[in-house]
Design a protein around this motif. Structure first.
Motif, PDB file in Angstrom:
ATOM      1  N   PRO A 206      -3.837  -4.708  -9.726  1.00 54.47           N
ATOM      2  CA  PRO A 206      -4.878  -3.995  -8.966  1.00 54.47           C
ATOM      3  C   PRO A 206      -6.198  -4.744  -8.877  1.00 54.47           C
TER       4      PRO A 206
ATOM      5  N   ARG B 158      -6.208  -6.861  -5.908  1.00 58.91           N
ATOM      6  CA  ARG B 158      -6.292  -6.102  -4.669  1.00 58.91           C
ATOM      7  C   ARG B 158      -7.680  -5.510  -4.479  1.00 58.91           C
TER       8      ARG B 158
ATOM      9  N   GLU C  99      -8.977  -3.106  -6.312  1.00 61.39           N
ATOM     10  CA  GLU C  99      -9.051  -1.700  -6.693  1.00 61.39           C
ATOM     11  C   GLU C  99     -10.028  -1.546  -7.841  1.00 61.39           C
ATOM     12  N   GLU C 100     -10.719  -0.428  -7.842  1.00 60.62           N
ATOM     13  CA  GLU C 100     -11.741  -0.204  -8.847  1.00 60.62           C
ATOM     14  C   GLU C 100     -11.223   0.689  -9.958  1.00 60.62           C
ATOM     15  N   PHE C 101     -11.230   0.211 -11.162  1.00 58.20           N
ATOM     16  CA  PHE C 101     -11.002   1.039 -12.338  1.00 58.20           C
ATOM     17  C   PHE C 101     -11.470   0.263 -13.541  1.00 58.20           C
TER      18      PHE C 101
ATOM     19  N   ASN D 162       0.862  -1.165   0.000  1.00 58.09           N
ATOM     20  CA  ASN D 162       0.000   0.000   0.000  1.00 58.09           C
ATOM     21  C   ASN D 162       0.911   1.231   0.000  1.00 58.09           C
TER      22      ASN D 162
ATOM     23  N   GLU E 208      -1.875   5.975  -2.496  1.00 56.67           N
ATOM     24  CA  GLU E 208      -2.908   6.156  -3.518  1.00 56.67           C
ATOM     25  C   GLU E 208      -3.295   4.854  -4.202  1.00 56.67           C
ATOM     26  N   CYS E 209      -2.497   3.800  -4.030  1.00 56.18           N
ATOM     27  CA  CYS E 209      -2.787   2.523  -4.685  1.00 56.18           C
ATOM     28  C   CYS E 209      -1.897   1.429  -4.087  1.00 56.18           C
ATOM     29  N   TRP E 210      -2.034   0.224  -4.610  1.00 56.95           N
ATOM     30  CA  TRP E 210      -1.190  -0.908  -4.234  1.00 56.95           C
ATOM     31  C   TRP E 210      -0.213  -1.150  -5.372  1.00 56.95           C
ATOM     32  N   ARG E 211       1.050  -1.441  -5.044  1.00 59.57           N
ATOM     33  CA  ARG E 211       2.070  -1.682  -6.062  1.00 59.57           C
ATOM     34  C   ARG E 211       2.790  -3.003  -5.764  1.00 59.57           C
TER      35      ARG E 211
END
Length: 154
Positions: A89, A92, A94-96, A23, A26-29
Motif C-alpha cells: 500500500p 500505491r 495509500e495512507e495509513f 483496485n 476499498e484498497c489496492w491488492r
C-alpha cells in the motif's frame, strides 16, 4: 463491464504471470495475472475482461474490468511474501500509519537495487542506489525507504 481494445489502442499491458496491483474498491491488492481476455458468462450483455488476477492475500480470483491505471498497475514494490506484502500500500500511496513500524530488511546506507518505472505503464529497469532513510515521512506520508540513486534517470 470490460470492452475489447479497439484497433487504435495498444494491446493489453500485462501478460499471464505478471505481478500487478488491483483496485478492489476499498484498497489496492497485489496479485498475479492468471488469464487474459475472459468473458463474463454471468453478465446480461457480452463483456470481455482484460485480466483475471489471483490476489495474494486471499487467493481469490477477480476480473479486472478495464486495462486502465485506475483499475490495475504493474506491481512496483514488494512481492507476495507474507512479511513484506503489507508494504505494497505504501507504493500505491495509500495512507495509513503503524503504531510501531516493523523492522525492515535494509538499513540506512545499505546498497540496494530498485525497479524504476520511467513513465506509468512503460518500461522499467533495475538501478543501484543506497538507502538514504528508513521509515521517513515523504509528502506527508510515512514510507519504508527513500533510496538515493546516483545517476539521473531519463
Amino acid at each position: 463491464n470490460g470492452v475489447f481494445p479497439s484497433p487504435h489502442e495498444p494491446a493489453w499491458r500485462f501478460g499471464v504471470g505478471d505481478r500487478v496491483v488491483c483496485n478492489v474498491g476499498e484498497c489496492w491488492r497485489p496479485g498475479v495475472v492468471e488469464m487474459r481476455d475472459e468473458i463474463d458468462d454471468e453478465a446480461d450483455e457480452f463483456a470481455l475482461f482484460p485480466y483475471v488476477v489471483r490476489l495474494d492475500m486471499t487467493g481469490r480470483q477477480i476480473m479486472v474490468p478495464r486495462d486502465q491505471n485506475e483499475c490495475v498497475l504493474a506491481e512496483a514494490c514488494f512481492g507476495p511474501r507474507a512479511e513484506t506484502a503489507f508494504l505494497t500500500p505504501w507504493c500505491r500511496g495509500e495512507e495509513f500509519e503503524l503504531s510501531e513500524p516493523p523492522p525492515l530488511r535494509f538499513e540506512q546506507g545499505a546498497a540496494v537495487d530498485v525497479r524504476v518505472e520511467h513513465r506509468l505503464g512503460e518500461e522499467t529497469e533495475w538501478v543501484g542506489g543506497r538507502v538514504a532513510a528508513v521509515w521517513p515521512r515523504v509528502r506527508g506520508k510515512v514510507v519504508p525507504y527513500v533510496v538515493a540513486i546516483p545517476r539521473r534517470l531519463e
